[in-house]
Write a protein that holds these residues in place. Structure first.
Motif, short mmCIF file in Angstrom:
data_model
loop_
_atom_site.label_atom_id
_atom_site.label_comp_id
_atom_site.label_asym_id
_atom_site.label_seq_id
_atom_site.Cartn_x
_atom_site.Cartn_y
_atom_site.Cartn_z
N GLY A 169 -65.96 15.38 -60.62
CA GLY A 169 -65.80 15.60 -62.05
C GLY A 169 -64.47 15.07 -62.57
O GLY A 169 -64.41 14.42 -63.62
N LEU A 204 -65.76 21.59 -68.00
CA LEU A 204 -66.01 23.02 -67.85
C LEU A 204 -66.09 23.33 -66.36
O LEU A 204 -66.91 22.73 -65.64
CB LEU A 204 -67.33 23.41 -68.54
CG LEU A 204 -67.33 23.30 -70.06
CD1 LEU A 204 -68.73 23.54 -70.62
CD2 LEU A 204 -66.34 24.29 -70.69
N VAL A 216 -62.29 21.07 -52.51
CA VAL A 216 -60.96 20.64 -52.08
C VAL A 216 -60.00 21.75 -52.50
O VAL A 216 -59.86 22.03 -53.69
CB VAL A 216 -60.57 19.31 -52.77
CG1 VAL A 216 -59.11 18.98 -52.50
CG2 VAL A 216 -61.48 18.18 -52.31
#
Ligand SMILES: Cc1cc2nc3c(=O)[nH]c(=O)nc-3n(C[C@H](O)[C@H](O)[C@H](O)COP(=O)(O)OP(=O)(O)OC[C@H]3O[C@@H](n4cnc5c(N)ncnc54)[C@H](O)[C@@H]3O)c2cc1C
Length: 462
Positions: free
Chosen positions: A22, A40, A50
């Motif tokens: 993202g 979002l 991660v």
């Protein structure tokens, strides 16, 4: 656009998920001049799978840590961020393997057992031949896709290797639940991963830690990231998609979804997604993984001619030396089996079960250290620190990077993995052309390109 959506905040693009995919998608969109973006994120932090963990003495990676030259997009991205990957310690020495209660030290698999060694080679040769016709982008188009997708990987291994210890070794090399996934799925994963042998191609890591990558991307974005904002539904009945999340509703011309397919299925879609995509999401299996670190005064195993790699169908099923370069101390990192099905026995205990150990910090650490003693000898009994990170029960992710699809899914509905549906575009490691971290970056870039083309009215590139 409906009257209702005119009253709510509106963006060109909403990205769902502030993991590596993202964040990369947003970075790429910004680079292409699209800046009206909102991310979002369900969790109260960025990074997804991660995540760095400050354990007081150091920052360890709870999730992704290792990479290799095959993660090309990741290497490009990290170079832009001023980060460099360094080789993992690969010390010469023997691998320890425990099989059916017997302990072996081997300079190559089954070094003292030519028949078993030949069987293992034959298995990998055969997988290597088959994988040549399987491409990372369209495994369903392989000439024998349907046939290979009909068979469980475990049954293929059973047919191909007669010796049980050879079958066991194949499965230890490939971190998948062979009794759940199809042969085609494992071939697809190998085609993305680029190797048949466990950690062979994962031979690099970042000195600063992987979590520094997502932090640096986020620091350089002008896009707003709304944390603690799980998306609950996406309504695409109007001209814009209307996204409802815990905190309100927003409208977007395009939406990039990065959660894993099985996690996406928790988002209500109005109208429902096409049947093929629904079926893919519903049948996508995913296993929560783990990492366990043991820190010692020094890498004592090297004195005994051991490389630090150890494996067995045991609670610590794979261990490797991840000591930092030039440091005096020695660090071993391992994982527990993915599922109860791979659980054999627990050293130093009365055979504790998967459910008794997994998630129980104290019991798991004790069993883990007991097993390190079996692998590496009595010196392993006294680690300075043990850190156990388990993702089991994590609400917002459910996979470790390897792919898990049962028979009859990939060849039939696999093609719905990346195909955009109206304003919805799919990113995330699983949709990448290489696996895991590399796939997350590659897919984020690809989804961003799709959106740029769509917003400019141009053809969506392949
Ligand atoms: C223990 C472990 C070890 C690993 N080791 C390695 C390794 O050494 N090397 C490697 O390459 N890979 C490794 N991986 C895999 C790697 O972490 C992932 O492939 C990669 O991080 C996936 O990135 P992503 O952005 O595609 O997905 P994610 O990181 O899962 O990001 C998706 C984001 O979407 C969010 N989200 C989910 N649902 C919603 C919703 N409804 N609304 C809003 N947000 C939502 C999630 O919170 C998450 O932040 C490991 C994974 C684990 C768990």
């Amino acid at each position: 656009m409906s009257n209702e959506s005119q009253e709510i905040e509106r963006f060109d693009v909403v990205v769902i998920g502030a993991g590596l995919a993202g964040l990369t998608a947003a970075r790429e969109l910004e680079a292409q001049g699209i800046t009206d973006i909102l991310i979002l994120e369900a969790r109260d932090r960025i990074g997804g799978r991660v995540e760095g963990a400050d354990v007081g003495t150091r920052v360890l990676q709870r999730g992704a840590e290792f990479t290799g030259a095959f993660h090309q997009d990741l290497a490009e991205l990290t170079a832009e961020l001023g980060m460099v990957a360094v080789p993992l310690p690969r010390h010469p020495g023997s691998t320890v393997r425990i099989s059916h209660g017997e302990r072996f030290e081997e300079t190559s698999p089954f070094a003292d057992d030519p028949e078993a060694s030949a069987q293992l080679e034959a298995v990998f040769d055969r997988l290597g031949e088959m994988v040549e016709s399987v491409t990372p982008d369209a495994p369903w188009d392989a000439p024998r896709a349907r046939e290979w997708d009909d068979e469980l990987f475990s049954s293929w291994v059973e047919r191909t290797a007669t010796r049980p210890e050879v079958r066991e070794r194949v499965l230890l090399d490939l971190p998948v639940d062979a009794e759940q996934i199809s042969l085609l799925t494992i071939l697809w994963w190998i085609s993305k991963y680029g190797s048949l042998r466990g950690m062979d191609t994962f031979n690099l890591r970042f000195v600063e830690g992987t979590s520094e990558i997502t932090k640096r991307i986020a620091d350089r974005l002008s896009t707003e990231i709304r944390l603690s904002s799980p998306v609950r539904s996406i309504d695409r009945t109007g001209a814009d998609a209307v996204i409802a999340y815990d905190g309100g509703r927003v409208a977007a011309r395009r939406v990039i979804l990065t959660p894993e397919p099985s996690i996406v299925s928790r988002i209500q879609m109005i109208p429902a997604l096409p049947a093929g995509r629904v079926s893919l999401q519903e049948r996508w299996l995913a296993y929560h993984s783990s990492k366990i670190y043991a820190v010692y005064e020094r890498p004592f195993w090297r004195d005994n001619g051991l490389s630090g790699v150890a494996m067995g169908s045991l609670p610590a099923e794979f261990i490797m030396d991840v000591s930092l370069p030039d440091a005096e101390e020695g660090i071993l990192c391992g994982r527990r089996p993915l599922s109860a099905g791979r659980w054999a026995r627990t050293p130093g205990s009365d055979d504790l079960s998967f459910t008794e150990l997994v998630g129980d910090q104290d019991k798991l650490k004790a069993a883990y250290v007991a097993q390190l003693v079996e692998y590496f000898g009595p010196e392993a009994a006294h680690p300075r620190e043990v850190h156990y990170f388990d993702w089991i029960g994590d609400s917002w992710s459910a996979g470790c990077g390897s792919l898990h699809l049962p028979p009859g899914v990939l060849s039939t509905v696999g093609r719905h993995l990346r195909e955009p549906i109206g304003p919805l575009h799919w990113a995330g490691a699983d949709t990448g052309l290489v696996d895991a971290l590399g796939g997350a970056v590659q897919s984020g870039r690809r989804a961003a390109r799709e959106v740029v083309s769509a917003l400019s009215g141009a053809e969506v590139p392949a």
